[in-house]
Design a protein around this motif. Structure first.
Motif, short mmCIF file in Angstrom:
data_model
loop_
_atom_site.label_atom_id
_atom_site.label_comp_id
_atom_site.label_asym_id
_atom_site.label_seq_id
_atom_site.Cartn_x
_atom_site.Cartn_y
_atom_site.Cartn_z
N GLN A 173 0.83 -1.21 0.00
CA GLN A 173 0.00 0.00 0.00
C GLN A 173 0.86 1.26 0.00
O GLN A 173 0.55 2.23 -0.69
CB GLN A 173 -0.94 -0.01 1.21
CG GLN A 173 -2.03 -1.05 1.09
CD GLN A 173 -2.92 -1.10 2.32
OE1 GLN A 173 -2.43 -1.07 3.44
NE2 GLN A 173 -4.22 -1.16 2.09
N LYS A 174 1.97 1.24 0.75
CA LYS A 174 2.89 2.38 0.79
C LYS A 174 3.53 2.60 -0.59
O LYS A 174 3.65 3.73 -1.05
CB LYS A 174 3.97 2.14 1.86
CG LYS A 174 4.97 3.28 2.01
CD LYS A 174 6.06 2.93 3.01
CE LYS A 174 7.18 2.28 2.24
NZ LYS A 174 8.35 1.90 2.97
N LEU A 175 3.91 1.51 -1.25
CA LEU A 175 4.51 1.61 -2.58
C LEU A 175 3.50 2.15 -3.60
O LEU A 175 3.87 2.90 -4.50
CB LEU A 175 5.05 0.25 -3.02
CG LEU A 175 6.26 -0.26 -2.22
CD1 LEU A 175 6.50 -1.74 -2.49
CD2 LEU A 175 7.50 0.56 -2.53
N GLU A 176 2.23 1.78 -3.45
CA GLU A 176 1.19 2.32 -4.33
C GLU A 176 0.96 3.80 -4.04
O GLU A 176 0.87 4.61 -4.97
CB GLU A 176 -0.11 1.53 -4.16
CG GLU A 176 -0.04 0.13 -4.77
CD GLU A 176 -1.27 -0.71 -4.49
OE1 GLU A 176 -1.97 -0.48 -3.47
OE2 GLU A 176 -1.54 -1.62 -5.30
N ALA A 177 0.86 4.16 -2.77
CA ALA A 177 0.61 5.56 -2.39
C ALA A 177 1.75 6.46 -2.84
O ALA A 177 1.52 7.62 -3.22
CB ALA A 177 0.41 5.67 -0.88
N ALA A 178 2.97 5.95 -2.85
CA ALA A 178 4.13 6.73 -3.28
C ALA A 178 4.24 6.85 -4.80
O ALA A 178 5.10 7.56 -5.31
CB ALA A 178 5.41 6.12 -2.70
N GLY A 179 3.38 6.12 -5.52
CA GLY A 179 3.43 6.17 -6.98
C GLY A 179 4.48 5.27 -7.58
O GLY A 179 4.77 5.36 -8.77
N ILE A 180 5.07 4.40 -6.78
CA ILE A 180 6.08 3.46 -7.30
C ILE A 180 5.37 2.33 -8.04
O ILE A 180 5.75 1.97 -9.15
CB ILE A 180 6.97 2.94 -6.16
CG1 ILE A 180 7.77 4.11 -5.57
CG2 ILE A 180 7.89 1.83 -6.65
CD1 ILE A 180 8.45 3.81 -4.27
N ILE A 181 4.34 1.77 -7.42
CA ILE A 181 3.47 0.82 -8.12
C ILE A 181 2.38 1.66 -8.75
O ILE A 181 1.59 2.30 -8.05
CB ILE A 181 2.88 -0.24 -7.16
CG1 ILE A 181 3.99 -1.11 -6.56
CG2 ILE A 181 1.85 -1.10 -7.90
CD1 ILE A 181 3.50 -2.10 -5.52
N THR A 182 2.34 1.67 -10.07
CA THR A 182 1.42 2.55 -10.78
C THR A 182 0.19 1.83 -11.31
O THR A 182 -0.71 2.46 -11.84
CB THR A 182 2.12 3.25 -11.95
OG1 THR A 182 2.64 2.26 -12.84
CG2 THR A 182 3.26 4.14 -11.45
#
Length: 159
Positions: free
Chosen positions: A44-53
């Motif tokens: 979820q953190k990776l998604e929120a940071a825009g790393i997982i798009t």
């Protein structure tokens, strides 16, 4: 904008998800050495940071009738902001364009185009050259994909 810091566990999670996004969280957590809840929170953190798009299914283009891949090189007639804006505006009108890269060197742009065959490419080419003023358009036809991946190289070991 600064790049978010990724630790080794984040990189392991990304490495696994780039290869198979359908992994259950329990299996993913086990592979990266976490329990399920911390693993899910990191995702979820990776998604929120825009790393997982996004998460998508990879589809073999030939299996859905898109058997011809063409790399189209475009030389712009000039390098004005107006021409670039017109070029960017034109791209969405062509669903067969699946990638666009601005380049340095002799060629200004490289398009990756997938179509059903030569007749479809000919129609694409005619529409493209009517829609856009170019100095030169050159096409290169892929004979065989040797390697295609969506997994970016990360400094973690792979299974």
């Amino acid at each position: 904008m600064s790049k978010p810091a990724l630790d080794r566990i984040d990189r392991k999670i990304l490495s696994q998800l780039m290869r198979d996004t359908t992994l259950p969280v329990a299996q993913l957590a086990e592979r990266v050495g976490l329990s399920q809840t911390p693993c899910w929170k990191r995702i979820q953190k990776l998604e929120a940071a825009g790393i997982i798009t996004g998460r998508v299914a990879q589809v073999d283009p030939a299996m859905i009738g898109l058997g011809l891949t063409v790399f189209v090189e475009i030389e712009a007639p000039d390098h004005t902001p107006e021409w670039r804006a017109e070029f960017r505006k034109m791209i969405p009108r062509f669903p067969s364009i699946v990638e666009v890269h601005r380049l340095a060197g002799d060629v200004d742009y490289l398009l990756k185009v997938v179509v059903s065959g030569m007749d479809a490419f000919d129609e694409f080419y005619l529409q493209l050259t009517r829609a856009l003023s170019c100095r030169n358009v050159t096409s290169k036809f892929s004979m065989e994909p040797i390697m295609v991946t969506t997994a970016w190289p990360l400094d973690v070991e792979t299974p």
